[in-house]
Design a protein around this motif. Structure first.
Motif, PDB file in Angstrom:
ATOM      1  N   VAL A  82     -11.830 -44.656  27.160  1.00 20.29           N
ATOM      2  CA  VAL A  82     -12.395 -44.472  25.823  1.00 20.29           C
ATOM      3  C   VAL A  82     -13.100 -43.126  25.841  1.00 20.29           C
ATOM      4  N   ASP A  83     -12.444 -42.104  25.312  1.00 21.30           N
ATOM      5  CA  ASP A  83     -12.987 -40.740  25.357  1.00 21.30           C
ATOM      6  C   ASP A  83     -13.694 -40.433  24.044  1.00 21.30           C
ATOM      7  N   LEU A  84     -15.013 -40.250  24.139  1.00 20.23           N
ATOM      8  CA  LEU A  84     -15.833 -40.038  22.945  1.00 20.23           C
ATOM      9  C   LEU A  84     -16.105 -38.561  22.673  1.00 20.23           C
ATOM     10  N   ALA A  85     -15.461 -37.665  23.420  1.00 22.61           N
ATOM     11  CA  ALA A  85     -15.786 -36.243  23.311  1.00 22.61           C
ATOM     12  C   ALA A  85     -15.602 -35.705  21.905  1.00 22.61           C
ATOM     13  N   SER A  86     -14.540 -36.104  21.228  1.00 25.02           N
ATOM     14  CA  SER A  86     -14.249 -35.546  19.900  1.00 25.02           C
ATOM     15  C   SER A  86     -14.908 -36.326  18.771  1.00 25.02           C
TER      16      SER A  86
END
Length: 802
Positions: free
Chosen positions: A123-127
């Motif tokens: 779960v990549d929250l960077a963007s």
């Protein structure tokens, strides 16, 4: 299976009815029925509940494994084991650390090494924008399609069945919403496990934290070499570039992102050129490749990402902390950066822990004290922001004044009250002291620099010499000394320090101090200090008789002043200018005992070393020598005093010479050479070069011996150490004779005798020349006496190659 069928299957797995699926996908209910029939046929099942089980299996297969980085993973063996252990024991583990430290890479590596049958989901929250809901990102990562009203319940339903392992990356900018969601999910889904990364803890109950530190030096260098070879295939880490690579990795604090970006620049620069250009690191370390995310395309962007998440009061404190070049404690930070009404003490207490939580400050605990620091790249960024704000000059001044005034305040402790604590303060604060003195010199505030250097004064005898201290003195002495008492203190301090390097200049400065001290308003104690300084300069210049006169006066006067420390220091000087061994040892014992009573263990150590050294000088071997040196070294290590430890090591090496073990002594001297070069102690550097030369002479390496001995004599000339000059010339004579030059050997030996004759009988070295004289007489015949006479009339500079 078509994409639409896959969407329908995921929603069936979420236990939605056909009508709810139709609403979620914006299609008709009949279309959903058609897709469900197709799925039953394709999957070979006959009941809808079987589709639910198939949906779970399909979701796992479709999610697949975490993305695998193309580049290799280096080091972190200990961290991998520790994080893996945490993940297996706790349901929520958060990796924290500064920007660019490699939290994501470590998390991916750990997830890939765990022996779990379940598949991890990233779960990549960077963007994700700070105000956007994170629920949708979690749902998309898990392949869950539902409207906003049912999204959370769908997440709970999916994660409640079976084991689920989430790697939640880049939480820092959405930490609050992420923590709320994870608190909800972990509380209702008992088989959910989360490994998160971010600059701050999430604050969820049961969370286990792991602070990811920068790479160790060896790991950082391996990473640099690997990435450099990919950018420039011809690159190999070897003896020619290893020092520069190590320096680059140290300069970049072992931050993997910075090291990878730097290594890529080897296509344009050599390692040595790259190191120099790191002063402008943010322009240099910009990644022009397309593979990295925006905030990892440059080192500056990675740090700015964290900076922009700070509140205004956090930014101000963060920027002001950049004035510290090294580590600092909370009280020092509070004293320097507090500046009411802009920042009060209460503000610092309140905001400081937030910077730690955001990984912009690093901490290390040494006993009861916690030390903090900004990694060098983060400090550069913060300082550039402070300069843009217009506050850098004022904070630099506050920092400098605090340390320039703080050093002399430690003098009572340094001289015995709490010597270990004072030595620790100077050692830990030396980067701050360096910055403070440079501020004073660069701004022309010479009195502030003198106030610090002369305020420490004779305390430098305890602290030990440092090379840059002599550089500061050179700059200060280009200008007239300050008037009044500060000028006398400056002259006394400068003369004592110059005895390490230039006894002629030391004597001139000390006599100038006596002239300045003649004013009636300065007081008797100030004049006594000037008298003592002249005594030390005369003693080191080889003028023993006038030195004894000065020390006798100083001893009487300091006894009258009740100044026990300077009384003991003057006794030590009287001992070193003594006429014979018994007189010298008697005064040194008195001085050692006096220093011991005061609590100055460093100077007691120094007196014991002097006792041993004087016995070695005259070739005496009392049983006490090794006992003295063992106690001296133990005292130096316990305080700790690196300078006295080195002095003890020099004396132990000389003892090896006296015992007829030149090879062992030479190896010890060789090890000590770089230490004395670093701190600028030329007297001991000369002794070490002499020892290396003597060992080479005994080994038959005459060229190596001559080179080291000549360097030793040149340095001894600059310090006025006639004893070392005489010994060096005698050994050079042996080299010359072994090399087939008997006439030159006689000249050198004659010069050695002439220099030794200028010393008091008790200070003359034992040259052991009988065998050498016999060989030269036999070789030169009638010309022997003439050559010796010419040598006695020559100076060392006349005989040494330029």
């Amino acid at each position: 299976m078509t994409r639409r069928e896959a969407d329908v299957l995921r929603l069936v797995g979420g236990r939605l009815q056909n009508r709810e699926i139709a609403e979620a996908l914006h299609v008709s209910e009949r279309t959903v029925e058609s897709h469900v029939s197709s799925l039953l046929r394709k999957l070979g099942v006959t009941q809808r509940r079987m589709l639910v089980d198939a949906a779970d299996e399909f979701a796992v297969r479709r999610r697949g494994v975490l993305r695998q980085p193309l580049s290799s993973f280096f080091g972190r063996e200990q961290e991998t084991v520790q994080v893996a252990s945490l993940v297996q024991r706790h349901r929520l583990v958060t990796l924290t650390g500064p920007p660019g430290v490699g939290k994501t890479r470590l998390a991916l590596h750990v997830a890939g090494t765990l022996p779990h049958p379940a598949t991890w989901v990233l779960v990549d929250l960077a963007s994700t924008a700070p105000d956007d809901p994170v629920t949708r990102v979690f749902a998309d990562s898990l392949g869950i399609a539902a409207d906003e009203r049912r999204l959370l319940s769908q997440l709970r339903d999916v994660l409640a069945h079976g084991d689920h392992w989430l790697l939640v990356d880049n939480c820092e900018h959405v930490a609050e919403s992420t923590s709320r969601l994870l608190d909800e999910l972990l509380g209702t889904c008992t088989s959910l496990h989360v490994l998160a990364t971010g600059h701050t803890p999430l604050g969820v109950a049961g969370e286990a934290l792991y602070d990811v530190a920068p790479l160790q030096p060896s790991e950082a260098e391996r990473l640099f070499a690997d990435r450099a070879a990919k950018a420039l295939p011809s690159f190999t880490l070897d003896d020619r570039n290893s020092d520069d690579v190590a320096a680059i990795c140290r300069k970049l604090d072992g931050l993997p992102l910075a090291i990878e970006l730097a290594a890529a620049r080897l296509r344009a620069f050599s390692p040595s050129e790259l190191f120099v250009r790191l002063q402008d690191r943010f322009a240099l370390l910009a990644d022009t490749g397309r593979g990295a995310t925006g905030r990892h395309r440059t080192l500056e962007a990675a740090i700015r990402w964290s900076y922009e998440l700070l509140d205004e009061d956090e930014r101000v404190l963060f920027e002001r902390c950049s004035v510290f070049p090294g580590s600092f404690d909370f009280d020092t930070a509070d004293a320097v950066v507090s500046d009411p009404p802009a920042i009060t003490h209460d503000d610092v207490v309140r905001v400081f822990p937030r910077l730690l939580d955001r990984s912009l400050l690093s901490s290390r605990r040494d006993g009861p004290t916690t030390e903090y620091r900004l990694l060098d790249s983060i400090r550069h960024f913060a300082q550039s922001r402070l300069e843009e704000r217009g506050g850098l000059a004022a904070i630099r001044e506050r920092h400098a004044v605090h340390h320039l005034q703080g050093g002399p305040a430690w003098m009572a402790d340094l001289q015995g009250r709490d010597q270990a604590g004072a030595l620790r303060w100077f050692e830990q604060r030396w980067p701050d002291i360096r910055a403070a003195v440079h501020w004073a010199l660069d701004t022309g505030n010479l009195d502030a620099a003198w106030t610090f250097i002369s305020g420490v004064g004779t305390g430098w005898e305890i602290l030990g010499a440092r090379g840059e201290l002599f550089d500061w003195l050179d700059r200060l002495l280009e200008h007239p000394l300050p008037p009044s008492r500060l000028g006398v203190q400056a002259a006394v301090t400068a003369s004592l320090l110059r005895c390490y390097q230039d006894t002629g200049a030391a004597l001139e400065t000390a006599r100038h101090g006596v002239e300045l001290a003649a004013g009636p308003a300065l007081g008797e104690h100030t004049r006594s200090l000037a008298t003592m300084a002249v005594g030390w300069a005369l003693m080191y210049d080889g003028q023993a008789e006038p030195a004894r006169e000065q020390f006798h006066r100083a001893v009487d006067e300091f006894r009258g002043h009740g100044d026990d420390w300077h009384l003991a220091f003057s006794l030590e000087g009287l001992a070193l200018a003594g006429r014979d061994l018994d007189d010298t040892l008697d005064h040194l014992r008195q001085a050692a005992d006096a220093f011991g009573r005061i609590g100055d263990l460093v100077k007691r150590s120094n007196c014991l070393i002097q006792m041993a050294s004087r016995c070695i000088d005259v070739g005496s071997q009392p049983d006490d020598i090794e006992t003295w040196l063992t106690e001296a070294r133990d005292l130096a290590e316990s305080t700790p005093s690196n300078h006295e430890r080195l002095h003890a090591e020099v004396c132990l090496a000389r003892l090896e010479q006296l015992r007829g073990r030149p090879a062992a002594a030479g190896a010890a001297f060789e090890t000590l050479l770089p230490e004395f070069r670093r701190i600028g102690d030329l007297r001991c550097l000369s002794r070490c070069l002499n020892g290396v030369g003597m060992a080479a002479l005994h080994a038959g390496a005459y060229d190596v011996a001559a080179e080291n001995l000549a360097d030793s004599v040149r340095i001894a000339q600059s310090t006025g150490d006639r004893r070392e000059i005489a010994q060096g010339l005698r050994l050079l004579a042996e080299c010359a004779l072994a090399g087939g030059g008997p006439h030159r050997a006689a000249l050198l030996l004659g010069c050695a005798e002439g220099v030794a004759g200028q010393l008091d009988p008790g200070r003359r070295p034992v040259l052991d020349t009988e065998h050498l004289l016999s060989l030269l007489r036999n070789s030169l015949g009638e010309s022997f006496e003439l050559a010796m006479s010419q040598g006695r009339a020559s100076t060392p500079a006349d005989l040494l190659p330029s």
